[in-house]
Design a protein around this motif. Sequence first.
Motif, PDB file in Angstrom:
ATOM      1  N   ASN A 112       0.869  -1.169   0.000  1.00 11.89           N
ATOM      2  CA  ASN A 112       0.000   0.000   0.000  1.00 11.89           C
ATOM      3  C   ASN A 112       0.909   1.223   0.000  1.00 11.89           C
ATOM      4  O   ASN A 112       1.782   1.339   0.860  1.00 11.89           O
ATOM      5  CB  ASN A 112      -0.924  -0.005   1.219  1.00 11.89           C
ATOM      6  CG  ASN A 112      -2.005   1.050   1.125  1.00 11.89           C
ATOM      7  OD1 ASN A 112      -1.938   1.972   0.319  1.00 11.89           O
ATOM      8  ND2 ASN A 112      -3.013   0.914   1.969  1.00 11.89           N
ATOM      9  N   GLN A 113       0.698   2.100  -0.969  1.00  8.15           N
ATOM     10  CA  GLN A 113       1.488   3.335  -1.079  1.00  8.15           C
ATOM     11  C   GLN A 113       2.993   3.050  -1.133  1.00  8.15           C
ATOM     12  O   GLN A 113       3.795   3.774  -0.558  1.00  8.15           O
ATOM     13  CB  GLN A 113       1.171   4.261   0.101  1.00  8.15           C
ATOM     14  CG  GLN A 113      -0.273   4.635   0.237  1.00  8.15           C
ATOM     15  CD  GLN A 113      -0.644   5.850  -0.583  1.00  8.15           C
ATOM     16  OE1 GLN A 113       0.114   6.806  -0.643  1.00  8.15           O
ATOM     17  NE2 GLN A 113      -1.791   5.804  -1.225  1.00  8.15           N
ATOM     18  N   ALA A 123      -8.592  -2.615   5.655  1.00  7.27           N
ATOM     19  CA  ALA A 123      -7.734  -1.504   6.100  1.00  7.27           C
ATOM     20  C   ALA A 123      -6.876  -0.966   4.964  1.00  7.27           C
ATOM     21  O   ALA A 123      -6.400   0.167   5.013  1.00  7.27           O
ATOM     22  CB  ALA A 123      -6.852  -1.953   7.258  1.00  7.27           C
ATOM     23  N   ASN A 124      -6.711  -1.797   3.916  1.00  9.47           N
ATOM     24  CA  ASN A 124      -5.901  -1.402   2.766  1.00  9.47           C
ATOM     25  C   ASN A 124      -6.750  -1.228   1.507  1.00  9.47           C
ATOM     26  O   ASN A 124      -6.254  -1.331   0.390  1.00  9.47           O
ATOM     27  CB  ASN A 124      -4.781  -2.417   2.564  1.00  9.47           C
ATOM     28  CG  ASN A 124      -3.765  -2.298   3.666  1.00  9.47           C
ATOM     29  OD1 ASN A 124      -2.926  -1.403   3.639  1.00  9.47           O
ATOM     30  ND2 ASN A 124      -3.846  -3.156   4.673  1.00  9.47           N
ATOM     31  N   HIS A 125      -8.044  -0.963   1.731  1.00  6.34           N
ATOM     32  CA  HIS A 125      -8.987  -0.630   0.653  1.00  6.34           C
ATOM     33  C   HIS A 125      -9.151  -1.754  -0.365  1.00  6.34           C
ATOM     34  O   HIS A 125      -9.288  -1.504  -1.562  1.00  6.34           O
ATOM     35  CB  HIS A 125      -8.562   0.671  -0.037  1.00  6.34           C
ATOM     36  CG  HIS A 125      -8.204   1.750   0.930  1.00  6.34           C
ATOM     37  ND1 HIS A 125      -9.140   2.394   1.702  1.00  6.34           N
ATOM     38  CD2 HIS A 125      -7.000   2.273   1.279  1.00  6.34           C
ATOM     39  CE1 HIS A 125      -8.538   3.276   2.475  1.00  6.34           C
ATOM     40  NE2 HIS A 125      -7.238   3.226   2.247  1.00  6.34           N
TER      41      HIS A 125
END
Length: 70
Positions: free
Chosen positions: A37-38, A59-61
Amino acid sequence: SRRGIIVWLKCSDKTLIVATHDLDFAFETTNRILLMNQGSIIEDGPTESVLRNEMLLLANHLELPLRFQK
């Protein structure tokens, strides 16, 4: 075809890196997942345990893969 790619990936005796947002495809073709993520690694583990962790995914879409949805 999608099925042909899955068979090819599963039969490979080499380490391959697959980047995908398709979690069902990842489940079918990998035995280990690095969830990112990111640009940061959030989780590294066995595919099934990572992809069954609904709280981690949310939580991480991400959503549970279709095969694990009720």
